[in-house]
Design a protein around this motif. Structure first.
Motif, PDB file in Angstrom:
ATOM      1  N   MET A   1      12.677 -20.148 -16.992  1.00 40.76           N
ATOM      2  CA  MET A   1      13.123 -20.387 -15.630  1.00 40.76           C
ATOM      3  C   MET A   1      11.992 -21.033 -14.841  1.00 40.76           C
ATOM      4  SD  MET A   1      14.940 -17.719 -13.011  1.00 40.76           S
ATOM      5  CE  MET A   1      16.264 -17.515 -14.220  1.00 40.76           C
ATOM      6  N   ASN A   2      12.352 -21.961 -13.937  1.00 43.56           N
ATOM      7  CA  ASN A   2      11.387 -22.677 -13.116  1.00 43.56           C
ATOM      8  C   ASN A   2      10.534 -21.705 -12.310  1.00 43.56           C
ATOM      9  OD1 ASN A   2      10.252 -24.119 -10.847  1.00 43.56           O
ATOM     10  ND2 ASN A   2      11.549 -25.839 -11.469  1.00 43.56           N
ATOM     11  N   ASP A   3       9.209 -21.758 -12.522  1.00 43.80           N
ATOM     12  CA  ASP A   3       8.312 -20.835 -11.821  1.00 43.80           C
ATOM     13  C   ASP A   3       8.369 -21.034 -10.313  1.00 43.80           C
ATOM     14  OD1 ASP A   3       7.535 -19.753 -14.201  1.00 43.80           O
ATOM     15  OD2 ASP A   3       5.683 -20.903 -14.370  1.00 43.80           O
ATOM     16  N   GLU A   4       8.528 -22.281  -9.891  1.00 41.35           N
ATOM     17  CA  GLU A   4       8.584 -22.554  -8.453  1.00 41.35           C
ATOM     18  C   GLU A   4       9.807 -21.901  -7.823  1.00 41.35           C
ATOM     19  OE1 GLU A   4       8.613 -26.381  -5.358  1.00 41.35           O
ATOM     20  OE2 GLU A   4       8.667 -26.688  -7.540  1.00 41.35           O
ATOM     21  N   VAL A   5      10.926 -21.934  -8.522  1.00 40.11           N
ATOM     22  CA  VAL A   5      12.152 -21.316  -8.025  1.00 40.11           C
ATOM     23  C   VAL A   5      11.994 -19.803  -7.970  1.00 40.11           C
ATOM     24  CG1 VAL A   5      14.573 -20.852  -8.558  1.00 40.11           C
ATOM     25  CG2 VAL A   5      13.669 -23.184  -8.735  1.00 40.11           C
TER      26      VAL A   5
END
Length: 410
Positions: A1-5
């Motif tokens: 999963m996108n770390d930024e999200v």
């Protein structure tokens, strides 16, 4: 999963959870349904934001999703009329709520209804308003997670079965309800001041929320001495927040903080509120706690701290509000005034108090006094005990470093 999200959703949870839940509860009049829909909104954010990007206003996005989810559930189950009485709101009755435009404050008054026990009031508010997990709430109350889970469940059922309204109380009931609300606001602040779990020592979202709620209460009831004392306490304590950690993320003790960086505007505002609160006798619990914070704020250096005054204030506070934690803080102050041996002697009786059996600060305080006395093996054992009772990563690093230093002397 996108770390930024993931990071954006985590930040939104800290900042917007209370507003999303409270706004959704305003629609559903059902706390369980509102909490379920709010949780669904945050879960959907993890998936949707990874595809569409993080919205400019995450809180508004989450609120829209949660409210739409709630409307779908209410329509699908044809339950809107059936659920409405669970949290009745008489729109025709004017009262203090007209000035309480924040749904979060309405939610706190609902959670602090006198039909609930004080323990349930505070626990439910931390769970619903602050979005803390059950283990985090349990840690705040020094109880087991299973005990806290049962307490929160009972409280929510009580709200439903007793048809507790989702609104601020009327003028005739406002004063008696405020004391319970203030206890909850303080718990929110203390949980943010030193987070019981996680990688951060301070949760500024909780600290800022508590101060904001205290300010709103002060605007609503400017002559209430308890509110003035609490707001003074929060401001004086918050004035030191930026110096509690070093640039590299390590814990900085009060004795080592750069006092030139303390927020003098918050100190001045807190002192003004405290002066007003102390003029009206007898002093309240919050005014005495604020007075202790003021002693630290007024000392230009750690060495200038008036520990005799601090001990005297703790004596007065304990007479007014007997508490194991107050007794612990008083014992530490005695040690700082009279030396580590006196502090250790004052702490010893507290070892038998069951309320402090899982309170890591008791072990940490003993460890520090034993370290100062050169009793390395006993100090190491106490630091090990403190580590087993501490889940905040920043505090664990500090305790581990102290333990490593001691082990080099063994």
């Amino acid at each position: 999963m996108n770390d930024e999200v993931v990071a954006a959703v985590a930040q939104a949870h800290r900042r917007d959870w209370a507003q999303v839940l409270a706004t959704t509860a305003h629609l559903t009049r059902d706390l369980d349904l509102a909490e379920e829909c709010t949780q669904d909104a945050f879960a959907q954010a993890l998936e949707t934001w990874a595809e569409t990007g993080i919205p400019d206003r995450p809180g508004a996005w989450l609120t829209t999703i949660a409210r739409n989810r709630a409307r779908d559930v209410l329509r699908r189950e044809s339950a809107f009329r059936r659920r409405m009485p669970l949290l009745v709101q008489d729109e025709a009755v004017p009262g203090p709520e007209d000035g309480l435009v924040d749904d979060r404050l309405r939610l706190i008054f609902t959670c602090c209804h006198p039909a609930l026990s004080r323990e349930a009031q505070a626990a439910l508010t931390l769970r619903l308003v602050c979005g803390l997990s059950t283990p985090e709430v349990a840690r705040a109350f020094l109880v087991q997670p299973a005990t806290m889970a049962a307490r929160v469940t009972r409280a929510k059922k009580k709200i439903a079965t007793a048809r507790i309204p989702y609104r601020a109380p009327g003028p005739d009931h406002l004063e008696q309800r405020v004391s319970a609300v203030l206890e909850v606001v303080l718990l929110i602040f203390t949980t943010g001041h030193t987070a019981p779990f996680g990688a951060h020592l301070v949760r500024r979202d909780l600290v800022d929320s508590a101060i904001r709620l205290a300010r709103m209460l002060h605007l609503l009831m400017p002559t209430d001495v308890e509110i003035s004392g609490l707001l003074a306490l929060l401001l004086l304590t918050a004035s030191r927040l930026d110096t509690r950690m070093s640039d590299d993320g390590r814990l900085v003790l009060l004795s080592e903080q750069d006092r030139s960086r303390w927020d003098r505007h918050l100190i001045a505002e807190g002192q003004s509120l405290l002066t007003d609160a102390l003029r009206r006798r007898p002093p309240t619990r919050y005014a005495l706690q604020a007075a202790i914070a003021a002693v630290h704020a007024e000392a230009s250096t750690w060495q200038d701290t008036d520990w005799t005054e601090v001990v005297g204030l703790y004596d007065a506070l304990f007479r007014l509000w007997p508490s194991p934690v107050v007794d612990l803080n008083r014992a530490v102050a005695i040690g700082l005034r009279d030396g580590p041996r006196a502090g250790l002697d004052a702490l010893t009786p507290l070892l038998a108090d069951p309320a402090l059996a899982t309170y890591g600060y008791l072990s940490a305080a003993r460890a520090d006094f034993l370290r100062q006395l050169g009793q390395w093996p006993q100090a190491a054992t106490a630091y090990e005990e403190a580590l087993t009772l501490t889940d905040n990563s920043v505090e664990r690093v500090f305790l581990t470093e102290r333990l490593t230093e001691l082990q080099q002397n063994l």
